[in-house]
Design an enzyme around this catalytic site. Structure first.
Site, PDB file in Angstrom:
ATOM      1  N   SER A  37       0.800  -1.227   0.000  1.00 61.09           N
ATOM      2  CA  SER A  37       0.000   0.000   0.000  1.00 61.09           C
ATOM      3  C   SER A  37       0.827   1.268   0.000  1.00 61.09           C
ATOM      4  O   SER A  37       0.304   2.347  -0.300  1.00 61.09           O
ATOM      5  CB  SER A  37      -0.933   0.012   1.212  1.00 61.09           C
ATOM      6  OG  SER A  37      -0.205  -0.145   2.414  1.00 61.09           O
ATOM      7  N   ASP A 325      -3.365   7.971   7.905  1.00 60.38           N
ATOM      8  CA  ASP A 325      -4.315   7.091   8.567  1.00 60.38           C
ATOM      9  C   ASP A 325      -3.570   6.199   9.561  1.00 60.38           C
ATOM     10  O   ASP A 325      -2.447   6.521   9.953  1.00 60.38           O
ATOM     11  CB  ASP A 325      -5.127   6.277   7.553  1.00 60.38           C
ATOM     12  CG  ASP A 325      -4.257   5.369   6.681  1.00 60.38           C
ATOM     13  OD1 ASP A 325      -3.082   5.117   7.036  1.00 60.38           O
ATOM     14  OD2 ASP A 325      -4.746   4.893   5.639  1.00 60.38           O
ATOM     15  N   HIS A 328      -0.444   4.691   7.180  1.00 56.92           N
ATOM     16  CA  HIS A 328       0.217   5.284   6.020  1.00 56.92           C
ATOM     17  C   HIS A 328       0.604   6.744   6.205  1.00 56.92           C
ATOM     18  O   HIS A 328      -0.065   7.475   6.942  1.00 56.92           O
ATOM     19  CB  HIS A 328      -0.687   5.152   4.789  1.00 56.92           C
ATOM     20  CG  HIS A 328      -1.108   3.751   4.521  1.00 56.92           C
ATOM     21  ND1 HIS A 328      -2.348   3.267   4.898  1.00 56.92           N
ATOM     22  CD2 HIS A 328      -0.450   2.723   3.954  1.00 56.92           C
ATOM     23  CE1 HIS A 328      -2.442   1.993   4.552  1.00 56.92           C
ATOM     24  NE2 HIS A 328      -1.301   1.630   3.986  1.00 56.92           N
TER      25      HIS A 328
END
Length: 361
Positions: A37, A325, A328
């Protein structure tokens, strides 16, 4: 999530100003991106059963038109900023967004493709429940692209094209998370060793396809993510996870040195995400950050106990937060990360920095 915290924004801005639109002035023929991610630009959006997605607000709030793109970010991620520094507009699109669009794939494969999938890891078992694209599957997709390049360019030209392109890989954190929260039947040292061997196999497969220039990003101090602080009685970092990240970096370093000796013409830069990130956590104001513990978007303690969606808490100033978040970095942090990888030196990159990958051997 690697970050060079002492590089002034002015230097970064001047670096970007040297480059034009998508390929004008590009320093390399193409960039191919693999991993999780931290580099995903929309792969998981095209996986209908995938449970690791971010194609909804508040994600993308700072992207043009405030569009959620599938990036786990308020805007761009490090893959985008690295691509910018090498002369491209941003990261190339995800392979799955092009797979059924032959004409677009034909165009983009000669500029680069992003294969990264959020939630994936080095091991095939990592991310299985989330139904993401494993690193092994990402490498297989590159093999398909290679065949198409050979049809378009011929074998010799395709081989030269791949050899001069840069291959970014950002992965490993999800494997370490999975091990940490497992029953741990295997001692940590043995797990790190096995993980390193699996990573080596993937890199060898990339080499067999034609890759020769690698930009490898290590694992950040994942024990300091808001999601992990929220589980700590003191609100501090989970040091067991951080120790694993450091041990794995050492393993990658040894692996790359060995591969460099075994494969003539191989060139690499290894980014020490751990040192870069700890640097800003310990000295946030030097990088222009004021909040390095609590996520900008989320819920619960440190905004680390809930997903970033429309119902989540949202900070008013994303530029002063390290974390977007629960896991990340913000766009601001990713921007500095890419600048460090591109232009930084020891101890943040070794044996060269990413910009030097573009120089002739």
């Amino acid at each position: 999530m690697a970050i060079r915290w002492f590089l002034p924004d002015l230097v970064f801005a001047l670096s970007l100003a040297l480059y034009g639109v998508f390929t004008a002035g590009a320093a390399v023929p193409a960039v191919f991106i693999f991993g999780d991610s931290t580099a995903d630009v929309g792969t998981n959006t095209h996986l209908p059963d995938c449970k690791a997605r971010s194609d909804f607000p508040h994600n993308g709030i700072d992207f043009p038109r405030s569009r959620p793109t599938g990036r786990f970010s308020n805007g761009l991620n490090s893959a985008d900023f690295l691509a910018k520094l090498f002369g491209f507009r941003r990261s190339p699109p995800s392979y799955l967004s092009l797979a059924n669009r032959t004409r677009l794939l034909d165009i983009y494969m000669s500029r680069g493709i992003n294969f990264a999938s959020g939630g994936s890891g080095i091991l095939g078992s990592t991310g299985r429940l989330e139904k993401v694209m494993t690193l092994g599957e990402q490498v297989e997709q590159l093999g398909l692209v290679k065949s198409q390049l050979e049809e378009k360019m011929g074998e010799d030209s395709a081989a030269e094209f791949l050899a001069q392109s840069i291959f970014f890989v950002s992965t490993g954190s999800n494997d370490l998370f999975a091990y940490h929260y497992s029953n741990r039947s295997l001692p940590k040292d043995d797990f790190i060793l096995n993980l390193g061997l699996a990573y080596e196999d993937h890199l060898k497969n990339l080499i067999s396809i034609g890759a020769r220039k690698f930009g490898i990003i290590g694992v950040a101090p994942i024990g300091c993510c808001p999601s992990q602080r929220a589980q700590s009685a003191t609100g501090g970092c989970l040091e067991d996870l951080n120790d694993s990240a450091q041990a794995f970096y050492s393993n990658i370093d040894s692996t790359l040195q060995r591969l460099s000796s075994d494969y003539p013409g191989l060139k690499y830069s290894l980014g020490n995400a751990y040192e870069m990130t700890i640097n800003v956590i310990n000295n946030p104001t030097l990088a222009g950050f004021s909040e390095v513990k609590t996520a900008c978007c989320g819920a619960g303690a440190f905004n680390g106990q809930g997903v970033c969606d429309r119902k989540a808490n949202l900070c008013s100033d994303r530029n002063n937060h390290l974390f977007w978040d629960m896991y990340h970095p913000t766009q601001a942090a990713s921007k500095v990360a890419a600048a460090t990888l591109y232009g930084g030196g020891a101890p943040f990159t070794t044996p060269i920095n990413f910009s030097q990958l573009a120089m002739d051997n």
